[in-house]
Every structure is written in structure tokens, then in C-alpha cells.
Enzyme design. Sequence first.
Site, short mmCIF file in Angstrom:
data_model
loop_
_atom_site.label_atom_id
_atom_site.label_comp_id
_atom_site.label_asym_id
_atom_site.label_seq_id
_atom_site.Cartn_x
_atom_site.Cartn_y
_atom_site.Cartn_z
N CYS A 123 -28.19 -9.48 13.97
CA CYS A 123 -28.92 -8.94 12.81
C CYS A 123 -28.19 -7.84 12.05
O CYS A 123 -28.37 -7.73 10.84
CB CYS A 123 -30.32 -8.49 13.22
SG CYS A 123 -30.37 -7.41 14.64
N CYS A 131 -31.59 -12.37 13.59
CA CYS A 131 -30.88 -12.28 14.87
C CYS A 131 -30.20 -13.59 15.25
O CYS A 131 -29.60 -13.69 16.32
CB CYS A 131 -31.85 -11.86 15.98
SG CYS A 131 -32.67 -10.29 15.63
N LYS A 196 -39.07 -8.92 24.72
CA LYS A 196 -38.99 -8.07 23.54
C LYS A 196 -40.09 -8.49 22.58
O LYS A 196 -40.15 -9.64 22.15
CB LYS A 196 -37.62 -8.23 22.88
CG LYS A 196 -37.45 -7.42 21.61
CD LYS A 196 -36.04 -7.56 21.06
CE LYS A 196 -35.85 -6.74 19.81
NZ LYS A 196 -34.49 -6.91 19.26
N ARG A 206 -34.49 -0.17 12.01
CA ARG A 206 -33.93 -1.11 11.03
C ARG A 206 -33.23 -0.37 9.91
O ARG A 206 -32.25 -0.85 9.35
CB ARG A 206 -35.01 -2.07 10.54
CG ARG A 206 -35.39 -3.02 11.66
CD ARG A 206 -36.44 -4.03 11.28
NE ARG A 206 -36.83 -4.77 12.49
CZ ARG A 206 -38.01 -5.34 12.69
NH1 ARG A 206 -38.91 -5.31 11.71
NH2 ARG A 206 -38.28 -5.98 13.81
N GLU A 234 -40.86 -15.13 30.45
CA GLU A 234 -39.58 -14.77 29.82
C GLU A 234 -38.64 -14.10 30.85
O GLU A 234 -37.46 -14.39 30.90
CB GLU A 234 -39.81 -13.80 28.65
CG GLU A 234 -40.32 -14.45 27.38
CD GLU A 234 -39.21 -15.16 26.61
OE1 GLU A 234 -38.07 -15.23 27.10
OE2 GLU A 234 -39.50 -15.66 25.50
N LYS A 249 -39.49 -4.17 26.15
CA LYS A 249 -39.32 -3.38 24.93
C LYS A 249 -40.43 -3.69 23.94
O LYS A 249 -40.70 -4.87 23.74
CB LYS A 249 -37.97 -3.74 24.31
CG LYS A 249 -37.67 -3.06 23.01
CD LYS A 249 -36.37 -3.57 22.45
CE LYS A 249 -36.17 -2.93 21.10
NZ LYS A 249 -35.06 -3.48 20.40
C1 PBG Z 1 -32.24 -6.03 16.92
C2 PBG Z 1 -32.73 -4.82 17.61
C3 PBG Z 1 -33.86 -4.09 17.26
C4 PBG Z 1 -33.92 -3.03 18.15
C5 PBG Z 1 -32.84 -3.15 19.03
N1 PBG Z 1 -32.12 -4.29 18.68
C6 PBG Z 1 -34.81 -4.22 16.13
C7 PBG Z 1 -35.34 -5.52 15.76
O1 PBG Z 1 -35.57 -6.41 16.58
O2 PBG Z 1 -35.54 -5.68 14.54
C8 PBG Z 1 -34.97 -1.98 18.11
C9 PBG Z 1 -34.62 -0.69 18.71
C10 PBG Z 1 -35.48 0.44 18.29
O3 PBG Z 1 -36.46 0.31 17.52
O4 PBG Z 1 -35.16 1.55 18.74
N2 PBG Z 1 -31.85 -7.09 17.71
ZN ZN Z 2 -31.10 -8.74 16.34
#
Ligand code: PBG
Ligand code: ZN
Length: 324
Positions: A123, A131, A196, A206, A234, A249
Amino acid sequence: MMNEMFPNVRMRRLRGLKLIKETRISVDDLILPLFIDENIEGKTKNPIDSMPGQYRFSIEGVVKEVLEARSMGIKSVLLFGIPARKDLIGSEAFNNQGVIQRAVRRIKEEVDDIIVITDLCLCEYTSHGHCGLVENDKVVNDPTLDILGKIAVSQAEAGADMVAPSGMMDGMVKVIRDKLDTQGFVDTAIMSYAAKYNSALYGPFREAADSGFKFGDRSGYQMNVSNAREALREIELDVREGADIVMVKPAIFYLDIISRVRARFDIPLAAYNVSGEYSMITAASEKGYLNREEVIMEGLTAIKRAGADLIITYFAKDIAPFLK
Ligand code: PBG
Ligand code: ZN
């Protein structure tokens, strides 16, 4: 039986001695996330507006930051790269002169005894911000896997100790493990973002990582926030595919998930205390609504008490001085 009640039993007796503490956080448990921006030249860092107190670093800037974190006892860092050029397939992610590859090499040259973990996703590197690869406005799973394997190998070649696939593609751990092994990187570990959630708490990140999507959302690959049993499936799949560490997460809104995963699996478990959790506490404490240090400690203690072994947190440097 009667003896085991008040007034023989008084819970306050021991509480007054402050002797019993079931959960302890050690600096060894903390992983510090860091952003490295290839567009920054001639200075060490730029502040991130959505995350006061956090920065995007240049490559030389991040070397300094890691040295400082290491001197505070922090043992591991999780690196996110922001490339100068983005394209449809995220080619900068597997360029051996890419921002992450150069940063990992410099950190490994300059810092002793540091565990370098690299985020493994598309991403930050794709022009559309998703992603995975996009075909007909859809994120396609299987063609993405090939690229994830390539990125893993290039990160391992640069010297990463561990890769952390965060894109929630099915089969990603298996393909990455196979690719690493066939290229001889049998000791490169995988920390999988196994459960996640499609959370609104990633908003500040972001902006920090310049990884927002240009259309749609991530609900086709990240988990629905209502689902708990799905998280267990998962995790189980990623364990079978060969993950060394699995992650839940976000963390503080998802303590039930952490606790259920801990009860069911013996694999090491990490929890990601995400950007939204960081920025909420930071904003409220700036306003004087709550005590920053106390709330940070309470939140991180809750994550450990729920069962996480490792905590990925932007607060790592804030609390390291208060830990043993
Ligand atoms: C993207 C990614 C994200 C985070 C870590 N890797 C954001 C998303 O999925 O858009 C979020 C981390 C955070 O909010 O601290 N693969
Ligand atoms: Zn990503």
C-alpha cells in the site's frame, strides 16, 4: 468454609503492601514502528501532523533514531518505507536500492544488536494505495502473492531479521516462507498480521505512511470488526502456513481477541497498539483531559494482561525510561 471469608479474609491486607503485581511490562516486549521517507533529503526528519510526537525520517535520520532507541533498551524496530516513486504494482518495494532496503543496510551497519523487522505490504508503494494488485477495481489475491514473495527476498537480502506481511492476502505466509527458504533465508522470521481488522483507528497512519487508498476501502481483505471466531481461523491458518509470530491488530479495542488467541494457541503473539490509539491518547493528554504516562502504562498493561507477548507501539520511547 467460614474461615475463607471476611473478616478472616481481607483483600486489602496485601493490597496495602503493593507486593503482588501479576503483569509486568519489560522494555524487551516493545517494538518501535518507524517511518522512513525517501523524499526527505538534507534533514533528519519531518513531523507527522496526525500523530504529534512522531516523525518521518530520512535514511540517515532513522539511523540516529534507532541508535537512540537502542540506547534506551529497545531491542526491535518495525520499519515502514515511503518511496519517492509509486506505480501500479509497487515495484519500489522490491527494488534492492529501494528506501527500505537502503535503510535496513544502514541500520545494520551502524547499530549493534538490533532486531530489524520490515513491513511487507504494497500500500505504501502502489499508486492506488491498496495492499495488493488491482484488476478491474478489485484487489486480486493470487497475483499479489508472487510480488510479496519478491519483496520478502529483497528485504531479507538487505539484512532484515524478520518480515511482517500486513496485507491480509490469503496464502501470503506460505508463499513468503517458500520463497525465503528456496533463496536460502531459512532463518528470516515471519511475523504475520494474522488477524487484522478493517479499523477506523488506522486513519492517522495512512497520513503518516502516505498509504491511503484512492478508491474503495479495505473491507475485501481486512476483517470485519464484528467477528471474533474468524480471527481464530485466520490465526490457525497462518500458524499452519509457517508464521513464527502472529499478530492481532488493533490492540486496546481488541483485548477479547488477544485473550482468546492466547487461550487457544501457544505461538508467540504480538499486538499492534495502532496510530489511532496513539493519537487519541496524545490529543486528550494535550488538552489536559488525562495523564499521558498513566494512560499509556494502563493501556499497555491491559494488552499484556490479555495475553500478548510483544507490543508494537509508538509509545515505546515514551515509556522505556519507566521500565526495567
Ligand atoms: C498497511 C498498514 C496499516 C497499518 C500498518 N500497516 C494501515 C492500513 O491497513 O491501512 C496501520 C498501523 C497503524 O494504524 O498504526 N498494510
Ligand atoms: Zn498494506
